[in-house]
Design a protein around this motif. Structure first.
Motif, mmCIF file in Angstrom:
data_model
loop_
_atom_site.group_PDB
_atom_site.id
_atom_site.type_symbol
_atom_site.label_atom_id
_atom_site.label_comp_id
_atom_site.label_asym_id
_atom_site.label_seq_id
_atom_site.Cartn_x
_atom_site.Cartn_y
_atom_site.Cartn_z
ATOM 1 N N UNK A 204 10.160 69.116 38.351
ATOM 2 C CA UNK A 204 11.254 68.270 38.825
ATOM 3 C C UNK A 204 10.678 66.913 39.226
ATOM 4 N N UNK A 205 11.227 65.857 38.652
ATOM 5 C CA UNK A 205 10.823 64.497 39.009
ATOM 6 C C UNK A 205 11.958 63.868 39.818
ATOM 7 N N UNK A 206 11.618 63.295 40.960
ATOM 8 C CA UNK A 206 12.637 62.681 41.816
ATOM 9 C C UNK A 206 12.477 61.170 41.807
ATOM 10 N N UNK A 207 13.536 60.473 41.403
ATOM 11 C CA UNK A 207 13.460 59.020 41.342
ATOM 12 C C UNK A 207 13.512 58.405 42.741
ATOM 13 N N UNK A 208 12.799 57.288 42.927
ATOM 14 C CA UNK A 208 12.746 56.647 44.250
ATOM 15 C C UNK A 208 13.426 55.276 44.279
ATOM 16 N N UNK A 209 13.985 54.836 43.161
ATOM 17 C CA UNK A 209 14.676 53.537 43.163
ATOM 18 C C UNK A 209 16.182 53.746 43.172
ATOM 19 N N UNK A 210 16.910 52.657 43.469
ATOM 20 C CA UNK A 210 18.370 52.702 43.395
ATOM 21 C C UNK A 210 19.022 52.792 44.755
ATOM 22 N N UNK A 211 20.316 52.453 44.787
ATOM 23 C CA UNK A 211 21.113 52.511 46.022
ATOM 24 C C UNK A 211 22.582 52.669 45.635
ATOM 25 N N UNK A 212 23.445 52.607 46.649
ATOM 26 C CA UNK A 212 24.863 52.897 46.385
ATOM 27 C C UNK A 212 25.550 51.877 45.498
ATOM 28 N N UNK A 213 24.911 50.739 45.226
ATOM 29 C CA UNK A 213 25.496 49.754 44.300
ATOM 30 C C UNK A 213 25.704 50.341 42.902
ATOM 31 N N UNK A 214 24.918 51.385 42.567
ATOM 32 C CA UNK A 214 25.000 51.965 41.225
ATOM 33 C C UNK A 214 26.226 52.856 41.040
ATOM 34 N N UNK A 215 26.958 53.128 42.131
ATOM 35 C CA UNK A 215 28.154 53.969 42.039
ATOM 36 C C UNK A 215 29.315 53.114 41.545
ATOM 37 N N UNK A 216 29.257 52.769 40.261
ATOM 38 C CA UNK A 216 30.252 51.857 39.687
ATOM 39 C C UNK A 216 30.482 52.190 38.214
ATOM 40 N N UNK A 217 31.684 51.887 37.735
ATOM 41 C CA UNK A 217 32.055 52.226 36.349
ATOM 42 C C UNK A 217 31.072 51.647 35.350
ATOM 43 N N UNK A 218 30.634 52.463 34.420
ATOM 44 C CA UNK A 218 29.757 51.988 33.350
ATOM 45 C C UNK A 218 28.278 52.108 33.651
#
Length: 282
Positions: A204-218
């Motif tokens: 299992x690889x767990x990503x460490x980047x990203x935030x809630x901005x990615x919760x968007x259409x497309x």
């Protein structure tokens, strides 16, 4: 016993392949993005543009006829092949030399499209990234999993995952079911979420980047384009999934200070990919 690995910059640098200064578009990979239906052609615009912006030399989109002008005008760098039918895909037919295919975004689940998908799977031996409606069609026809090429990448969000593996009562049970699916059919499974996880057999690889901005259409369509691009550029499927997810998340981390979570949209992921790459090689 499973292994757990955090995807950080150190892991990415181990996998990242610098571009040869003598390269040309013909050896940077040719990817095909298959998807779209009436009202959902934007998904193919996003995925195919993301595919180019993450380094693929050539990108072709296969879409129903209704999307022809939309894709040609929206992303002039992308080539287009159309189905014979106007509103959805009925027959996936092309004569191209390709290195990878991403399929399913915006495709819908019309019976004609399901039939076309099955016929495509039967004849295809190229590396695949499967998302969205193609995943939902697979969920209804689980026997098709056995005809997927080795190390096909599936990119479900939690609802699509539930359709694939059934309900789970705990995180432990969810992981066990996903690992079983991965091992049985030799698949790489990207579980989109916070954090995004990649399962390759017992690892299992767990990503460490990203935030809630990615919760968007497309946002997921863009990720499909990025990962397909990396496979076409001859990354191993597991490395393409790891690097793709990391880059995708990193765009949101880079853009956040100026953009806010609310105003960040999928096109901004694509626009920020260049900066994300520069962060990796810095």
């Amino acid at each position: 016993m499973s292994n757990h690995c955090q995807i950080d910059k150190h892991e990415i640098i181990k996998r990242y392949k610098p571009i040869d200064k003598y390269t040309h578009k013909g050896i940077q990979g040719h990817a095909l993005i298959i998807g779209g239906s009436y009202g959902k052609i934007g998904s193919v615009v996003l995925a195919s543009k993301a595919c180019l912006k993450s380094g693929c030399g050539l990108v072709t989109a296969f879409i129903p006829k209704c999307g022809y002008e939309i894709v040609q005008i929206s992303v002039p760098e992308v080539m287009v092949i159309t189905d014979d039918f106007l509103e959805h895909i009925t027959d996936i037919n092309f004569d191209l030399k390709l290195q990878a295919i991403g399929i399913g975004i915006g495709m819908g689940q019309h019976p004609d499209t399901q039939h076309a998908f099955f016929n495509f799977l039967k004849m295809n031996d190229l590396p695949l990234v499967i998302d969205a409606d193609a995943l939902n069609i697979l969920s209804q026809n689980k026997e098709w999993l056995s005809i997927l090429p080795k190390k096909t990448i599936l990119t479900p969000h939690l609802k699509e995952l539930e359709r694939l593996i059934g309900n789970w009562d705990s995180e432990v049970e969810k992981f066990e079911k996903v690992k079983e699916l991965s091992i049985e059919h030799n698949l790489v499974i990207v579980i989109k979420g916070a954090p995004t996880l990649i399962i390759d057999g017992a690892t299992v690889y767990e990503n460490t980047t990203g935030n809630q901005a990615l919760a968007t259409a497309g946002s997921g369509d863009v990720l499909t384009g990025i990962i397909t691009s990396l496979v076409a550029q001859s990354y191993e499927p597991i490395d393409a999934a790891i690097l793709g997810v990391y880059l995708h998340g990193l765009t949101a981390d880079i853009a956040f200070p100026e953009m806010s979570y609310q105003s960040f949209i999928a096109s901004d992921i694509i626009a920020t990919l260049g900066e994300a790459y520069l962060h990796i090689i810095a």
